[in-house]
Design a protein around this motif. Structure first.
Motif, short mmCIF file in Angstrom:
data_model
loop_
_atom_site.label_atom_id
_atom_site.label_comp_id
_atom_site.label_asym_id
_atom_site.label_seq_id
_atom_site.Cartn_x
_atom_site.Cartn_y
_atom_site.Cartn_z
N ILE A 14 -11.93 4.91 -13.41
CA ILE A 14 -10.62 5.07 -12.79
C ILE A 14 -10.75 5.76 -11.44
N ASN A 15 -9.63 5.90 -10.78
CA ASN A 15 -9.63 6.49 -9.44
C ASN A 15 -9.65 8.02 -9.49
N GLY A 16 -10.81 8.57 -9.68
CA GLY A 16 -10.98 10.01 -9.62
C GLY A 16 -10.78 10.69 -10.96
N TYR A 17 -11.82 11.31 -11.50
CA TYR A 17 -11.69 12.05 -12.73
C TYR A 17 -12.77 13.11 -12.79
N TRP A 18 -12.49 14.17 -13.54
CA TRP A 18 -13.47 15.23 -13.72
C TRP A 18 -14.67 14.72 -14.53
N ILE A 19 -15.86 15.15 -14.12
CA ILE A 19 -17.06 14.92 -14.93
C ILE A 19 -17.67 16.29 -15.23
N TRP A 25 -26.05 12.58 -4.61
CA TRP A 25 -24.89 12.11 -5.36
C TRP A 25 -23.63 12.87 -4.98
N THR A 26 -23.82 14.08 -4.46
CA THR A 26 -22.65 14.87 -4.02
C THR A 26 -22.56 14.91 -2.50
N GLN A 27 -23.24 13.97 -1.85
CA GLN A 27 -23.25 13.89 -0.39
C GLN A 27 -23.70 15.21 0.23
N LEU A 76 -14.99 9.23 -7.87
CA LEU A 76 -13.97 8.37 -7.27
C LEU A 76 -14.43 6.93 -7.31
N ASN A 77 -13.54 6.04 -7.68
CA ASN A 77 -13.85 4.63 -7.82
C ASN A 77 -14.33 4.04 -6.50
N GLY A 78 -15.61 3.64 -6.47
CA GLY A 78 -16.16 2.98 -5.29
C GLY A 78 -16.47 3.92 -4.16
N ARG A 79 -16.21 5.22 -4.31
CA ARG A 79 -16.45 6.15 -3.20
C ARG A 79 -17.35 7.31 -3.61
N THR A 113 -7.55 13.59 -13.49
CA THR A 113 -7.85 12.89 -14.73
C THR A 113 -9.29 13.23 -15.11
N TRP A 114 -9.74 12.81 -16.28
CA TRP A 114 -11.08 13.19 -16.73
C TRP A 114 -11.62 12.17 -17.72
#
Length: 216
Positions: free
Chosen positions: A149-154, A176-178, A191-194, A206-207
């Motif tokens: 989904i578009n953004g969630y806690w990991i 992975w965290t830029q 984030l989805n695709g980002r 979300t999570w």
């Protein structure tokens, strides 16, 4: 002259006669009374201890019966979740209803907007589901996560100036965290695709929860 009394003690065929005066009898009587008092007190203590042990046994029996009942309920719940009934009987799956199966894990996406939570709240929700926030161990899992989904806690946050997973391991691939610095109070969202993004842990997002899949 004082009056003397005799006491006779026999041990098998051997008898011993003790000659005691009144003073000695008084001492013997007092000693016996003291012994009786001590024995009475010990008997009272043993009676009280026995009653306590009975109460403890009753409580343990009730706890065991309750625990057995809970285990049966949990077992039935697990059967219903992993092996739901249908017209042809039961069909068992590696993950319970509402969870996605991938490799050896099950994932639950929690993305309803009204139910967004902080990182800690999200992790607590996962724990209540016998799981935890997802941990990504390789690039394959990372790609799967980003298809969600578009953004969630990991399960990744800054601890002591390092990015750490909830299982205690360090993030090995900092790209992975830029290459964002690990500052305590910050956690990671996917984030989805980002890719991944650094966010304040007290923000609400979300999570996704993860647990091991069953072997069926």
């Amino acid at each position: 002259c004082r009056r003397y009394q005799q006491l006779c003690f026999c041990f098998g065929t051997l008898c011993v006669i003790l000659v005691l005066n009144n003073d000695n009898l008084t001492l013997v009587s007092m000693a016996l009374k003291n012994n009786i008092t001590m024995l009475t007190a010990e008997n009272h203590n043993l009676t009280s201890l026995n009653e306590k042990l009975k109460d403890q046994r009753k409580n343990l029996t009730e706890i065991i019966e309750t625990w057995n009942g809970l285990n049966v309920s949990r077992a039935q719940w697990s059967i219903d979740q992993y092996c739901p009934k249908n017209n042809s009987g039961r069909n068992c799956t590696s993950c319970q209803k509402g969870w996605n199966d991938h490799m050896s894990s099950c994932y639950a996406y929690n993305y309803q907007p009204p139910n967004q939570r902080t990182w800690e709240e999200a992790r607590e929700d996962c724990r209540r589901k016998n799981s935890d926030l997802t941990v990504v161990s390789n690039q394959t899992e990372k790609v799967i996560e980003e298809l969600g989904i578009n953004g969630y806690w990991i399960g990744l946050r800054a601890v002591g100036g390092k990015w750490k997973w909830i299982d205690g391991s360090n993030l090995t691939d900092q790209t992975w965290t830029q290459q964002q610095p690990a500052i305590d109070g910050y956690c990671i969202t996917s984030l989805n695709g980002r890719g991944w993004n650094v966010a304040v842990c007290s923000d609400k997002n979300t999570w996704i929860c993860e647990k091991k899949a069953l072997s069926v």
